[in-house]
Design a protein around this motif. Structure first.
Motif, PDB file in Angstrom:
ATOM      1  N   VAL A 109      -5.543   4.911  17.100  1.00  0.00           N
ATOM      2  CA  VAL A 109      -4.685   5.578  17.262  1.00  0.00           C
ATOM      3  C   VAL A 109      -3.608   5.977  16.083  1.00  0.00           C
ATOM      4  CG1 VAL A 109      -2.857   5.514  19.096  1.00  0.00           C
ATOM      5  CG2 VAL A 109      -4.442   4.308  19.413  1.00  0.00           C
ATOM      6  N   HIS A 110      -4.646   6.342  14.658  1.00  0.00           N
ATOM      7  CA  HIS A 110      -3.479   6.550  13.755  1.00  0.00           C
ATOM      8  C   HIS A 110      -3.867   7.280  13.265  1.00  0.00           C
ATOM      9  CE1 HIS A 110      -3.495   3.063  10.148  1.00  0.00           C
ATOM     10  NE2 HIS A 110      -3.690   4.058   9.875  1.00  0.00           N
ATOM     11  N   ALA A 111      -2.965   8.886  13.306  1.00  0.00           N
ATOM     12  CA  ALA A 111      -2.706   9.905  12.618  1.00  0.00           C
ATOM     13  C   ALA A 111      -3.052   9.804  11.231  1.00  0.00           C
ATOM     14  CB  ALA A 111      -1.141  10.764  12.426  1.00  0.00           C
ATOM     15  N   SER A 112      -4.123  10.844  11.460  1.00  0.00           N
ATOM     16  CA  SER A 112      -4.496  11.289   9.316  1.00  0.00           C
ATOM     17  C   SER A 112      -3.537  11.920   9.416  1.00  0.00           C
ATOM     18  CB  SER A 112      -6.051  11.152   9.892  1.00  0.00           C
ATOM     19  OG  SER A 112      -6.238  12.466  10.534  1.00  0.00           O
ATOM     20  N   ARG A 113      -4.315  12.350   7.908  1.00  0.00           N
ATOM     21  CA  ARG A 113      -2.838  13.289   7.095  1.00  0.00           C
ATOM     22  C   ARG A 113      -3.409  14.445   6.665  1.00  0.00           C
ATOM     23  NH1 ARG A 113      -3.353  13.897   0.385  1.00  0.00           N
ATOM     24  NH2 ARG A 113      -5.808  14.828   1.450  1.00  0.00           N
ATOM     25  N   GLY A 114      -4.698  14.600   7.736  1.00  0.00           N
ATOM     26  CA  GLY A 114      -4.811  16.516   7.847  1.00  0.00           C
ATOM     27  C   GLY A 114      -4.421  16.758   9.234  1.00  0.00           C
ATOM     28  N   ALA A 174      15.109 -17.927   8.151  1.00  0.00           N
ATOM     29  CA  ALA A 174      13.606 -18.032   8.410  1.00  0.00           C
ATOM     30  C   ALA A 174      12.921 -17.206   7.816  1.00  0.00           C
ATOM     31  CB  ALA A 174      13.638 -17.942  10.158  1.00  0.00           C
ATOM     32  N   LEU A 175      13.274 -17.770   6.529  1.00  0.00           N
ATOM     33  CA  LEU A 175      12.318 -17.104   5.687  1.00  0.00           C
ATOM     34  C   LEU A 175      10.687 -17.420   5.571  1.00  0.00           C
ATOM     35  CD1 LEU A 175      11.946 -14.783   3.330  1.00  0.00           C
ATOM     36  CD2 LEU A 175      12.470 -16.446   1.737  1.00  0.00           C
ATOM     37  N   PRO A 176       9.975 -16.129   6.447  1.00  0.00           N
ATOM     38  CA  PRO A 176       8.794 -16.770   6.419  1.00  0.00           C
ATOM     39  C   PRO A 176       7.534 -17.028   4.964  1.00  0.00           C
ATOM     40  CG  PRO A 176       8.157 -14.536   6.757  1.00  0.00           C
ATOM     41  CD  PRO A 176      10.033 -14.830   6.606  1.00  0.00           C
ATOM     42  N   GLU A 177       6.351 -17.247   4.625  1.00  0.00           N
ATOM     43  CA  GLU A 177       5.791 -17.687   3.777  1.00  0.00           C
ATOM     44  C   GLU A 177       4.842 -16.114   3.791  1.00  0.00           C
ATOM     45  OE1 GLU A 177       7.559 -21.216   3.256  1.00  0.00           O
ATOM     46  OE2 GLU A 177       6.158 -20.309   5.423  1.00  0.00           O
ATOM     47  N   VAL A 178       4.251 -15.709   4.147  1.00  0.00           N
ATOM     48  CA  VAL A 178       2.969 -14.665   4.658  1.00  0.00           C
ATOM     49  C   VAL A 178       3.237 -14.050   5.822  1.00  0.00           C
ATOM     50  CG1 VAL A 178       0.693 -14.233   5.082  1.00  0.00           C
ATOM     51  CG2 VAL A 178       1.881 -16.843   3.564  1.00  0.00           C
ATOM     52  N   VAL A 179       3.779 -12.460   5.743  1.00  0.00           N
ATOM     53  CA  VAL A 179       3.498 -11.943   6.450  1.00  0.00           C
ATOM     54  C   VAL A 179       2.746 -10.775   6.926  1.00  0.00           C
ATOM     55  CG1 VAL A 179       5.043  -9.733   7.219  1.00  0.00           C
ATOM     56  CG2 VAL A 179       6.232 -11.537   5.630  1.00  0.00           C
ATOM     57  N   SER A 180       2.617 -10.679   7.962  1.00  0.00           N
ATOM     58  CA  SER A 180       0.951 -10.074   8.815  1.00  0.00           C
ATOM     59  C   SER A 180       1.522  -9.191   9.545  1.00  0.00           C
ATOM     60  CB  SER A 180      -0.031 -11.318   9.666  1.00  0.00           C
ATOM     61  OG  SER A 180      -0.511 -10.211   9.961  1.00  0.00           O
ATOM     62  N   MET A 181       0.706  -7.530   9.205  1.00  0.00           N
ATOM     63  CA  MET A 181       1.134  -6.108   9.274  1.00  0.00           C
ATOM     64  C   MET A 181      -0.496  -5.790   9.755  1.00  0.00           C
ATOM     65  SD  MET A 181       4.235  -5.350   6.401  1.00  0.00           S
ATOM     66  CE  MET A 181       2.871  -6.164   5.619  1.00  0.00           C
ATOM     67  N   SER A 182      -0.756  -5.391  11.356  1.00  0.00           N
ATOM     68  CA  SER A 182      -2.085  -4.943  11.580  1.00  0.00           C
ATOM     69  C   SER A 182      -1.244  -3.514  11.787  1.00  0.00           C
ATOM     70  CB  SER A 182      -2.371  -5.068  12.436  1.00  0.00           C
ATOM     71  OG  SER A 182      -2.865  -6.620  11.552  1.00  0.00           O
ATOM     72  N   PHE A 183      -0.616  -2.383  10.760  1.00  0.00           N
ATOM     73  CA  PHE A 183      -0.640  -0.992  11.338  1.00  0.00           C
ATOM     74  C   PHE A 183      -0.691  -0.363   9.790  1.00  0.00           C
ATOM     75  CE2 PHE A 183       3.781  -3.442  10.331  1.00  0.00           C
ATOM     76  CZ  PHE A 183       4.114  -3.025   9.549  1.00  0.00           C
ATOM     77  N   GLY A 184      -0.372   0.610   9.746  1.00  0.00           N
ATOM     78  CA  GLY A 184      -0.489   1.604   9.170  1.00  0.00           C
ATOM     79  C   GLY A 184       0.048   3.446   8.825  1.00  0.00           C
ATOM     80  N   GLY A 185       0.251   4.480   7.880  1.00  0.00           N
ATOM     81  CA  GLY A 185      -0.248   5.262   8.107  1.00  0.00           C
ATOM     82  C   GLY A 185       0.187   6.456   6.649  1.00  0.00           C
ATOM     83  N   TYR A 186      -0.044   7.223   6.557  1.00  0.00           N
ATOM     84  CA  TYR A 186      -0.092   7.817   5.156  1.00  0.00           C
ATOM     85  C   TYR A 186       1.007   8.506   4.960  1.00  0.00           C
ATOM     86  CZ  TYR A 186      -5.615   8.104   7.128  1.00  0.00           C
ATOM     87  OH  TYR A 186      -6.175   6.922   7.488  1.00  0.00           O
ATOM     88  N   GLY A 187       1.845   8.881   3.796  1.00  0.00           N
ATOM     89  CA  GLY A 187       2.249   9.642   3.463  1.00  0.00           C
ATOM     90  C   GLY A 187       2.594  10.869   3.367  1.00  0.00           C
ATOM     91  N   CYS A 246     -10.676   7.208   2.032  1.00  0.00           N
ATOM     92  CA  CYS A 246     -10.781   6.392   1.181  1.00  0.00           C
ATOM     93  C   CYS A 246      -8.760   6.695   0.283  1.00  0.00           C
ATOM     94  CB  CYS A 246     -11.115   6.394  -0.580  1.00  0.00           C
ATOM     95  SG  CYS A 246     -10.955   8.199  -0.783  1.00  0.00           S
ATOM     96  N   GLU A 247      -8.111   7.432   1.700  1.00  0.00           N
ATOM     97  CA  GLU A 247      -6.903   8.190   0.894  1.00  0.00           C
ATOM     98  C   GLU A 247      -6.607   6.782   1.752  1.00  0.00           C
ATOM     99  OE1 GLU A 247      -3.629  10.852   1.681  1.00  0.00           O
ATOM    100  OE2 GLU A 247      -5.678  10.681   0.493  1.00  0.00           O
ATOM    101  N   PRO A 248      -5.611   6.821   0.475  1.00  0.00           N
ATOM    102  CA  PRO A 248      -4.133   4.993   0.727  1.00  0.00           C
ATOM    103  C   PRO A 248      -3.763   5.304   1.666  1.00  0.00           C
ATOM    104  CG  PRO A 248      -4.239   5.965  -1.832  1.00  0.00           C
ATOM    105  CD  PRO A 248      -4.915   6.944  -0.782  1.00  0.00           C
ATOM    106  N   THR A 249      -3.636   4.108   2.500  1.00  0.00           N
ATOM    107  CA  THR A 249      -2.444   3.430   3.487  1.00  0.00           C
ATOM    108  C   THR A 249      -1.503   2.543   3.522  1.00  0.00           C
ATOM    109  OG1 THR A 249      -3.413   2.020   4.464  1.00  0.00           O
ATOM    110  CG2 THR A 249      -4.387   4.042   5.687  1.00  0.00           C
ATOM    111  N   PHE A 250      -0.115   2.897   3.638  1.00  0.00           N
ATOM    112  CA  PHE A 250       0.806   1.956   3.819  1.00  0.00           C
ATOM    113  C   PHE A 250       1.494   1.259   4.872  1.00  0.00           C
ATOM    114  CE2 PHE A 250       0.951   5.409   0.453  1.00  0.00           C
ATOM    115  CZ  PHE A 250       1.394   5.108  -0.328  1.00  0.00           C
TER     116      PHE A 250
END
Length: 424
Positions: free
Chosen positions: A87-92, A270-283, A315-319
């Motif tokens: 469901v991830h939109a690509s840059r192109g 409530a500062l966590p030690e680790v943050v898990s982020m299973s999402f991203g996008g192209y810039g 290989c396009e970087p995701t953020f």
């Protein structure tokens, strides 16, 4: 992909940017008429009709500005041999100045060969054809009926027996924040995350999701994503607390400004030690400066951030995965981690990889034919394995030594060129 009408700028530049856009109305042929103005502590926000022209006007005036990027959960690659694009939109497809695939050809020409091979799998699988300023993720998957043939359900998750969750004993005082769709709502919550073993879950009324929030009678494409991820963390690190913060809807859609705001809120007590982020996008041409600032604030407080690399086989970087210091996680095909999953993103910005195909974890209980367990594939589910391993070995207040130990002790993959951590 970007959110329609929304342009972001630094709060210090907000007043000047407002004046510039007002003065530019005639130049922009009235297309940048301001329809709403709101200022929050993360970034100044403008709602305009034409994002591209508004950005250009601000940059011509020497003001740093960016669109509010759309970010998607990276959750729906191939399962049981059926190709279902993420469901991830690509840059192109999502570029504001083109809706063609020309950008894909250019990007793919610059990429080294995919470590998992591309035979039979198109690079940039996502078929999202975006309008000039926004993507439409609702029907991003070409496989609207799953391989089980369950009507219109576009989710690629499959029922499975509930996983074996170790009893939660001797909590170690470490917290993992899961930024995702939230925890399964009350009556659909699996026993493993609601009974005695579910202690240590932290969430508010707005941090839950249901299986059918659009009310069409079928499972939403990414519903249960956060519950599934929490179950993975519980299997890897049963002693940690899990803090849920909902930043995605059940179609896997979130936006940069809201996510950055939630990250800033984590800087409280409530500062966590680790943050898990299973999402991203192209810039696109714009880096995600608003998101990057929020990430840096957390990193200055010694928080370790782990993010999914994405499922577009590019290989396009995701953020945020490619932001400095963030551990971007790719997916391997099998438990012995000898082969890269063919859907996984890759490149020198990826910092770890682990098992990401046919992962078993917690899911809704009592909807459709799900009874507390499911099977899913994607870099989304590689990410909490890495996050859980780091959190499991961390001391309260600083997970960085554990992060360094996990990555240093993991063998280097001859396929990915990055550490391969031990899968569940």
């Amino acid at each position: 992909a970007v959110v329609p009408q929304q342009v972001l700028t630094d709060p210090d530049d907000f007043d000047e940017a407002y004046d510039v856009l007002n003065e530019a109305r005639q130049l922009l042929e009235d297309r940048a008429e301001l329809v709403q103005v709101q200022e929050i502590d993360v970034a100044g926000y403008f709602a305009v009709t034409d994002v591209a022209d508004a950005l250009q006007a601000l940059r011509d005036a020497g003001i740093e500005a960016q669109p509010n990027h759309l970010l998607f959960s990276a959750s729906s690659p191939w399962i049981k041999g059926v190709r279902a694009a993420p469901v991830h939109a690509s840059r192109g497809y999502a570029s504001y100045d083109t809706a063609s695939i020309a950008g894909l050809e250019e990007c793919c020409a610059e990429c080294p060969p995919h470590p998992g091979g591309t035979t039979g799998y198109p690079v940039h699988a996502s078929p999202v054809h975006a309008s000039p300023v926004h993507a439409s993720p609702v029907h991003a998957s070409p496989v609207h009926a799953s391989y089980r043939g369950s009507g219109e359900r576009s989710s690629t998750v499959a029922p499975a027996d509930p996983p074996s969750i170790p009893p939660r004993q001797n909590p170690n005082g470490v917290t993992v924040a899961v930024l995702d769709t939230g925890l399964a709502a009350g009556r659909f919550r699996p026993l493993a995350l609601s009974g005695p073993g579910g202690a240590g879950l932290i969430f508010g009324p707005g941090d839950v999701d249901g299986p059918d929030e659009d009310g069409n009678g079928v499972l939403d494409p990414v519903a249960g994503h956060g519950t599934f991820i929490a179950g993975v963390i519980r299997q890897v690190a049963p002693a940690v607390d899990i803090l849920f913060r909902r930043v995605l809807n059940t179609y896997g859609l979130g936006d940069e400004l809201h996510i950055a705001h939630v990250m800033t809120d984590l800087l409280g007590d409530a500062l966590p030690e680790v943050v898990s982020m299973s999402f991203g996008g192209y810039g696109f041409d714009w880096k995600m400066a608003t998101l990057a600032r929020a990430v840096r604030r957390l990193q200055r407080r010694h928080v370790v951030l782990v993010a999914a690399a994405g499922n577009d086989a590019t290989c396009e970087p995701t953020f945020p995965a490619a932001l400095p210091g963030v551990i971007g996680v790719a997916a391997t095909l099998d438990e012995n981690a000898k082969h890269a999953a063919q859907f996984t993103n890759y490149g020198d910005w990826v910092r770890a990889s682990t098992h990401g195909v046919d992962i078993i974890s917690c899911f809704f209980d009592g909807f459709d034919d799900f009874h507390g367990g499911a099977r899913w594939s994607g870099t989304s589910f590689s990410t909490p394995i890495v996050a859980g391993l780091i959190a499991g070995g961390a001391a309260p207040g600083d997970a960085r030594p554990s992060r360094d130990a996990v990555l240093a002790l993991a063998p280097k993959s001859w396929l990915m060129g990055v550490p391969v951590v031990s899968p569940i």
